[in-house]
Motif scaffolding. Sequence first.
Motif, PDB file in Angstrom:
ATOM      1  N   GLU A  24       0.809  -1.213   0.000  1.00 17.56           N
ATOM      2  CA  GLU A  24       0.000   0.000   0.000  1.00 17.56           C
ATOM      3  C   GLU A  24       0.848   1.273   0.000  1.00 17.56           C
ATOM      4  O   GLU A  24       0.368   2.342  -0.405  1.00 17.56           O
ATOM      5  N   ASP A  25       2.100   1.162   0.431  1.00 16.29           N
ATOM      6  CA  ASP A  25       2.993   2.333   0.420  1.00 16.29           C
ATOM      7  C   ASP A  25       3.209   2.832  -1.007  1.00 16.29           C
ATOM      8  O   ASP A  25       3.231   4.037  -1.264  1.00 16.29           O
ATOM      9  N   ILE A  26       3.384   1.906  -1.927  1.00 18.50           N
ATOM     10  CA  ILE A  26       3.612   2.294  -3.319  1.00 18.50           C
ATOM     11  C   ILE A  26       2.383   3.002  -3.880  1.00 18.50           C
ATOM     12  O   ILE A  26       2.485   4.043  -4.544  1.00 18.50           O
ATOM     13  N   LEU A  27       1.206   2.466  -3.593  1.00 23.07           N
ATOM     14  CA  LEU A  27      -0.028   3.092  -4.065  1.00 23.07           C
ATOM     15  C   LEU A  27      -0.202   4.483  -3.452  1.00 23.07           C
ATOM     16  O   LEU A  27      -0.567   5.442  -4.149  1.00 23.07           O
ATOM     17  N   TYR A  45      -2.733   3.005 -14.136  1.00 24.80           N
ATOM     18  CA  TYR A  45      -1.350   3.070 -13.665  1.00 24.80           C
ATOM     19  C   TYR A  45      -0.477   2.280 -14.633  1.00 24.80           C
ATOM     20  O   TYR A  45      -0.981   1.391 -15.347  1.00 24.80           O
ATOM     21  N   CYS A  46       0.803   2.565 -14.637  1.00 25.60           N
ATOM     22  CA  CYS A  46       1.726   1.715 -15.395  1.00 25.60           C
ATOM     23  C   CYS A  46       3.066   1.638 -14.673  1.00 25.60           C
ATOM     24  O   CYS A  46       3.404   2.509 -13.870  1.00 25.60           O
ATOM     25  N   VAL A  47       3.803   0.585 -14.945  1.00 24.79           N
ATOM     26  CA  VAL A  47       5.143   0.414 -14.401  1.00 24.79           C
ATOM     27  C   VAL A  47       6.090   0.159 -15.570  1.00 24.79           C
ATOM     28  O   VAL A  47       5.750  -0.564 -16.516  1.00 24.79           O
ATOM     29  N   LYS A  48       7.266   0.772 -15.526  1.00 23.24           N
ATOM     30  CA  LYS A  48       8.270   0.616 -16.580  1.00 23.24           C
ATOM     31  C   LYS A  48       9.570   0.108 -15.967  1.00 23.24           C
ATOM     32  O   LYS A  48       9.986   0.576 -14.896  1.00 23.24           O
ATOM     33  N   PHE A  49      10.226  -0.804 -16.644  1.00 28.28           N
ATOM     34  CA  PHE A  49      11.509  -1.339 -16.183  1.00 28.28           C
ATOM     35  C   PHE A  49      12.245  -1.971 -17.352  1.00 28.28           C
ATOM     36  O   PHE A  49      11.656  -2.188 -18.420  1.00 28.28           O
ATOM     37  N   ARG A  50      13.520  -2.260 -17.127  1.00 27.78           N
ATOM     38  CA  ARG A  50      14.342  -2.921 -18.144  1.00 27.78           C
ATOM     39  C   ARG A  50      14.356  -4.408 -17.875  1.00 27.78           C
ATOM     40  O   ARG A  50      14.539  -4.853 -16.734  1.00 27.78           O
ATOM     41  N   GLN A  51      14.144  -5.206 -18.933  1.00 27.17           N
ATOM     42  CA  GLN A  51      14.177  -6.653 -18.791  1.00 27.17           C
ATOM     43  C   GLN A  51      14.795  -7.257 -20.037  1.00 27.17           C
ATOM     44  O   GLN A  51      14.332  -6.997 -21.160  1.00 27.17           O
ATOM     45  N   SER A  68      -6.725  -0.728 -12.311  1.00 21.95           N
ATOM     46  CA  SER A  68      -7.310  -0.476 -10.986  1.00 21.95           C
ATOM     47  C   SER A  68      -6.255  -0.571  -9.896  1.00 21.95           C
ATOM     48  O   SER A  68      -5.166  -1.101 -10.110  1.00 21.95           O
ATOM     49  N   ASP A  69      -6.634  -0.080  -8.707  1.00 25.57           N
ATOM     50  CA  ASP A  69      -5.747  -0.184  -7.537  1.00 25.57           C
ATOM     51  C   ASP A  69      -5.460  -1.646  -7.229  1.00 25.57           C
ATOM     52  O   ASP A  69      -4.330  -2.009  -6.883  1.00 25.57           O
ATOM     53  N   THR A  70      -6.494  -2.483  -7.365  1.00 18.26           N
ATOM     54  CA  THR A  70      -6.353  -3.905  -7.024  1.00 18.26           C
ATOM     55  C   THR A  70      -5.319  -4.582  -7.916  1.00 18.26           C
ATOM     56  O   THR A  70      -4.460  -5.347  -7.446  1.00 18.26           O
ATOM     57  N   GLU A  71      -5.374  -4.303  -9.227  1.00 17.73           N
ATOM     58  CA  GLU A  71      -4.397  -4.899 -10.150  1.00 17.73           C
ATOM     59  C   GLU A  71      -2.980  -4.463  -9.803  1.00 17.73           C
ATOM     60  O   GLU A  71      -2.041  -5.270  -9.843  1.00 17.73           O
TER      61      GLU A  71
END
Length: 459
Positions: A224-227, A259-265, A276-279
């Motif tokens: 929940e800290d991240i949200l 929301y979205c998250v980006k990273f290198r893979q 959604s918040d749940t996802e």
Amino acid sequence: MNSIFKLIPINDDSPCLMLHPNQRNKLDETMVNTTIHFGFQKTEVICKQLDTIKENEIGLSNSVIEYLKLPLEADYEIAIQNGEIIIGPFIGVLITNSQKKLKKSVNKLKQIKKLKQIKKQYRFVRGVILALSEEGVDEKNSRVHGYYYNPSSKKWEEGTFPFPSVMVKRTSLSNDKKNYLKKLYGPRFFHLAGINKWKMYQRLRSNPDLLPHLPKTFLYKKPEDILKYLKELGTIYVKPLSGSQGIGIEKFIAEHDHYCVKFRQKKKNTTIRFSSDTELLDYVNSKFKSKNFIIQQQIDIEIEKNHPLDFRIALIKDQSGQWEDVGMVGRKGKKGSGISNLSSGGRMHNAQSLILTLFNLSESEALSIRQKMSEISIKAVKEIDKYDSIFKSGVDIAIDRDLRIWIIELNNRSPYLKFSKAGLKSTNKIARKSRMLYAKYLAGFPKEKKDSEQSALLW
């Protein structure tokens, strides 16, 4: 007295030190009976002058040479502290954990990199430099058994010696041995202290001058800290506490309807969207199961569209014991990446040209910014140095669109390995010598820095 001396054995029944009259006159007249130090070993001697001895020679009674375990082949310097004489410098370098490995390394036709570096740097340091193993440190008898570099034969010679003045750690040690040496040597036992990002932030923020240059940072405790901080700040980075090279860093963005998250893979930019918040919380629960992360405010450093831009400043402690800025490079991240690290596709660039072109500054304005970046970086590393005895650091630092300067983090382990790729070969040369020159300072042989020696900042 900063000349180079050779030791000459003297047949004299009394423990004495003999110098040429021109050198003897440089000593305090009261230093007739004094103490000689070689590492942790010391003995009292009578100071005499001898016309037949050369100005670059020190005559010592055989008994003194034997008691102090002084190799005659070394090139020595003399330092005077509190009316006593230090012969040296005398530096121990721990390069492995076992005597067997040490012997094998020393006798190899192609010696390991650490030993080759010592050979190259000997002419700057002089004295006795010992290659040691953990097993070679004899706590009970206050002795070390290892190999000293002989500048005459250019070989490593085996021997047993008193504890050196300084101990440099260049290998892993058992906790017992490390704690023993830290207690025995204090700041004269030095190494590349690792510090996690949260501790680093806490230490830096204790300095009011640095607070305006630190992104808001929080310790991750639960998903929940991240949200929470994502909704509050709009864009955040989640970073491993002890990560390096940009590995494991993820960028979270709050858009108007998702929301979205980006990273290198696998060397590619990856984006995942959540409706959604749940996802989002489900993803965070699966990805950040440990609590070894920090959450950090985003800084607007995409000065060139879709390319994050920051800088690395190389700092060393020099032979006067002071922090010195020896160069800065720019790092431009791969298009679409949230980080600038080279391991994540970033590229090294000349810092001056980046600042001049991307920020549209004059040369004098760019130089002013460069000076401020240097001052802030040195303040930061001094704050860390209060807790851990370090001698080099790479400060990752950025400039936002408003020309505000931000400290991203400090890297004490590999601060400037690839500076030469940006044309700063001189930085690499200075850095390679810094460890042993700082050890020379700690051993009692500082170099007084004159105003005329203050060099201009390197880009």
